[in-house]
Motif scaffolding. Structure first.
Motif, PDB file in Angstrom:
ATOM      1  N   UNK A 162       0.841  -1.194   0.000  1.00 25.42           N
ATOM      2  CA  UNK A 162       0.000   0.000   0.000  1.00 25.42           C
ATOM      3  C   UNK A 162       0.870   1.235   0.000  1.00 25.42           C
ATOM      4  N   UNK A 163       0.315   2.375  -0.318  1.00 29.30           N
ATOM      5  CA  UNK A 163       1.099   3.615  -0.381  1.00 29.30           C
ATOM      6  C   UNK A 163       1.548   4.068   1.009  1.00 29.30           C
ATOM      7  N   UNK A 164       2.690   4.737   1.046  1.00 28.64           N
ATOM      8  CA  UNK A 164       3.206   5.337   2.277  1.00 28.64           C
ATOM      9  C   UNK A 164       3.038   6.845   2.172  1.00 28.64           C
ATOM     10  N   UNK A 165       2.401   7.431   3.182  1.00 37.27           N
ATOM     11  CA  UNK A 165       2.129   8.866   3.168  1.00 37.27           C
ATOM     12  C   UNK A 165       3.002   9.585   4.195  1.00 37.27           C
ATOM     13  N   UNK A 166       3.361  10.848   3.899  1.00 37.38           N
ATOM     14  CA  UNK A 166       4.256  11.582   4.809  1.00 37.38           C
ATOM     15  C   UNK A 166       3.590  12.024   6.102  1.00 37.38           C
ATOM     16  N   UNK A 167       2.264  12.019   6.149  1.00 38.22           N
ATOM     17  CA  UNK A 167       1.590  12.373   7.397  1.00 38.22           C
ATOM     18  C   UNK A 167       0.253  11.637   7.482  1.00 38.22           C
ATOM     19  N   UNK A 168      -0.249  11.534   8.705  1.00 40.09           N
ATOM     20  CA  UNK A 168      -1.462  10.755   8.935  1.00 40.09           C
ATOM     21  C   UNK A 168      -2.699  11.401   8.315  1.00 40.09           C
ATOM     22  N   UNK A 169      -2.684  12.722   8.116  1.00 38.13           N
ATOM     23  CA  UNK A 169      -3.855  13.382   7.548  1.00 38.13           C
ATOM     24  C   UNK A 169      -4.116  12.918   6.114  1.00 38.13           C
ATOM     25  N   UNK A 170      -3.077  12.760   5.315  1.00 39.38           N
ATOM     26  CA  UNK A 170      -3.270  12.285   3.940  1.00 39.38           C
ATOM     27  C   UNK A 170      -3.863  10.889   3.933  1.00 39.38           C
ATOM     28  N   UNK A 171      -3.354  10.025   4.810  1.00 36.10           N
ATOM     29  CA  UNK A 171      -3.879   8.662   4.872  1.00 36.10           C
ATOM     30  C   UNK A 171      -5.347   8.668   5.289  1.00 36.10           C
ATOM     31  N   UNK A 172      -5.700   9.483   6.293  1.00 34.18           N
ATOM     32  CA  UNK A 172      -7.083   9.525   6.763  1.00 34.18           C
ATOM     33  C   UNK A 172      -8.007  10.070   5.682  1.00 34.18           C
ATOM     34  N   UNK A 173      -7.548  11.049   4.932  1.00 36.92           N
ATOM     35  CA  UNK A 173      -8.350  11.599   3.839  1.00 36.92           C
ATOM     36  C   UNK A 173      -8.622  10.538   2.777  1.00 36.92           C
ATOM     37  N   UNK A 174      -7.612   9.735   2.457  1.00 42.99           N
ATOM     38  CA  UNK A 174      -7.809   8.651   1.485  1.00 42.99           C
ATOM     39  C   UNK A 174      -8.804   7.611   1.993  1.00 42.99           C
ATOM     40  N   UNK A 175      -8.807   7.345   3.294  1.00 45.55           N
ATOM     41  CA  UNK A 175      -9.785   6.418   3.867  1.00 45.55           C
ATOM     42  C   UNK A 175     -11.196   6.976   3.687  1.00 45.55           C
ATOM     43  N   UNK A 176     -11.369   8.260   3.917  1.00 47.15           N
ATOM     44  CA  UNK A 176     -12.690   8.876   3.749  1.00 47.15           C
ATOM     45  C   UNK A 176     -13.174   8.776   2.307  1.00 47.15           C
ATOM     46  N   UNK A 177     -12.232   8.616   1.383  1.00 46.18           N
ATOM     47  CA  UNK A 177     -12.592   8.473  -0.032  1.00 46.18           C
ATOM     48  C   UNK A 177     -12.714   6.996  -0.432  1.00 46.18           C
ATOM     49  N   UNK A 178     -12.801   6.097   0.551  1.00 45.16           N
ATOM     50  CA  UNK A 178     -13.076   4.673   0.349  1.00 45.16           C
ATOM     51  C   UNK A 178     -11.944   3.942  -0.369  1.00 45.16           C
ATOM     52  N   UNK A 179     -10.703   4.442  -0.200  1.00 45.47           N
ATOM     53  CA  UNK A 179      -9.583   3.874  -0.940  1.00 45.47           C
ATOM     54  C   UNK A 179      -8.821   2.797  -0.171  1.00 45.47           C
TER      55      UNK A 179
END
Length: 303
Positions: free
Chosen positions: A213-230
């Motif tokens: 899975x992708x690695x993000x530089x901060x937790x906010x980007x990861x959480x935003x992607x979760x909200x987009x059902x990814x």
């Protein structure tokens, strides 16, 4: 073209002399010698190309031009003093620099409760917020660490455990019921302090082969992607509580990682006791304490 203004020192010397009708009294007010005041007035007369005073030895009297000019200058300088004092007396904004996640998910929703919220100037940093207060244009930095830093006062703010979060739509579509179901989904990884292996071990799946899975530089980007059902991220409880209550995210399972310190408040030691900065720092810590996420609260609970 620039404004052709008279030399301000000469204006002050003339206006003070005009109010007192005395070069000597003006000199006392301005902390100058009478000779210096006289030179400044002559410089102003040279700039204006007109005489402002009639002189007889140590005695002076206005010319018609000088009298009219003095009245206008006094009004202008009174207005300048009034406006300057108003600016000096006005509360100064508190400039805050933070991570995107802290700003969006924790600070901004709470700001309306702060008495001087309208005076907060918030900026977010794409990476770790700079602690160089000489260049970062900030009064307070919300940083991802509570380690001591020379010249700064660092106050621990928040600690949190982590657990997986998912969007309701993705959970229903993938029928996620057990921890092992996550091994067939896309997981989002943190560039800093990733803890998926720790969480799977706590869930009884130590040594599991984690999916890519992708690695993000901060937790906010990861959480935003979760909200987009990814996919699924390992979110900090302190940061996503409100998002879970809103229904945009769902927590998966009761398993959590060990709590860790995640945020602290930093400001220059020399300004740490400024009234506005201290009030903002105390408010932040009171909000964190009310939610039970202050590091010392979690430490006490563990004991």
């Amino acid at each position: 073209m620039g404004r052709k203004l008279p030399p301000f020192a000469a204006v002050r010397a003339f206006e003070a002399t005009a109010r007192h009708m005395s070069v000597k009294a003006a000199a006392v007010e301005l902390c100058l010698t009478p000779s210096a005041v006289s030179h400044q007035i002559k410089a102003l007369e040279g700039f204006l190309d007109t005489q402002l005073f009639e002189r007889w030895g140590n005695r002076i009297a206005f010319t018609l031009t000088g009298e009219a000019y003095a009245g206008k200058l006094t009004n202008l300088l009174d207005a300048l003093i009034e406006e300057t004092e108003a600016v000096r007396a006005a509360p100064q904004p508190v400039r805050v620099l933070s991570t995107p996640g802290f700003a969006a998910r924790w600070l901004v929703p709470r700001l309306p409760k702060l008495e001087f919220a309208s005076d907060i100037r918030l900026r977010v940093s794409n990476g770790a917020p700079s602690l160089d207060f000489a260049t970062n244009d900030a009064d307070v930095v919300i940083q991802w660490s509570d380690r001591p830093t020379p010249g700064l006062r660092v106050a621990p703010l928040m600690a949190s455990s982590r657990y997986p979060v998912i969007s309701p739509a993705l959970r229903e579509r993938e029928d996620v019921q057990h921890p092992e179901d996550l091994l067939r989904l896309t997981l989002f990884y943190d560039q800093t302090d990733d803890a998926w292996h720790e969480w799977f071990a706590a869930a009884g799946l130590a040594g599991a082969d984690l999916p890519p899975g992708p690695t993000y530089p901060n937790c906010e980007l990861a959480t935003t992607m979760v909200e987009q059902h990814q996919g699924v991220s390992l979110a900090y409880d302190a940061m996503v509580r409100r998002t879970i209550v809103s229904g945009r995210l769902q927590r998966l399972f009761d398993v959590t990682t060990s709590p860790m310190a995640i945020y602290a408040i930093a400001c220059p030691e020399a300004r740490a006791d400024d009234a506005r900065i201290a009030a903002f720092r105390n408010w932040l810590r009171a909000e964190a304490a009310a939610e039970g996420v202050m590091p010392e609260q979690l430490h006490s609970a563990a004991e």
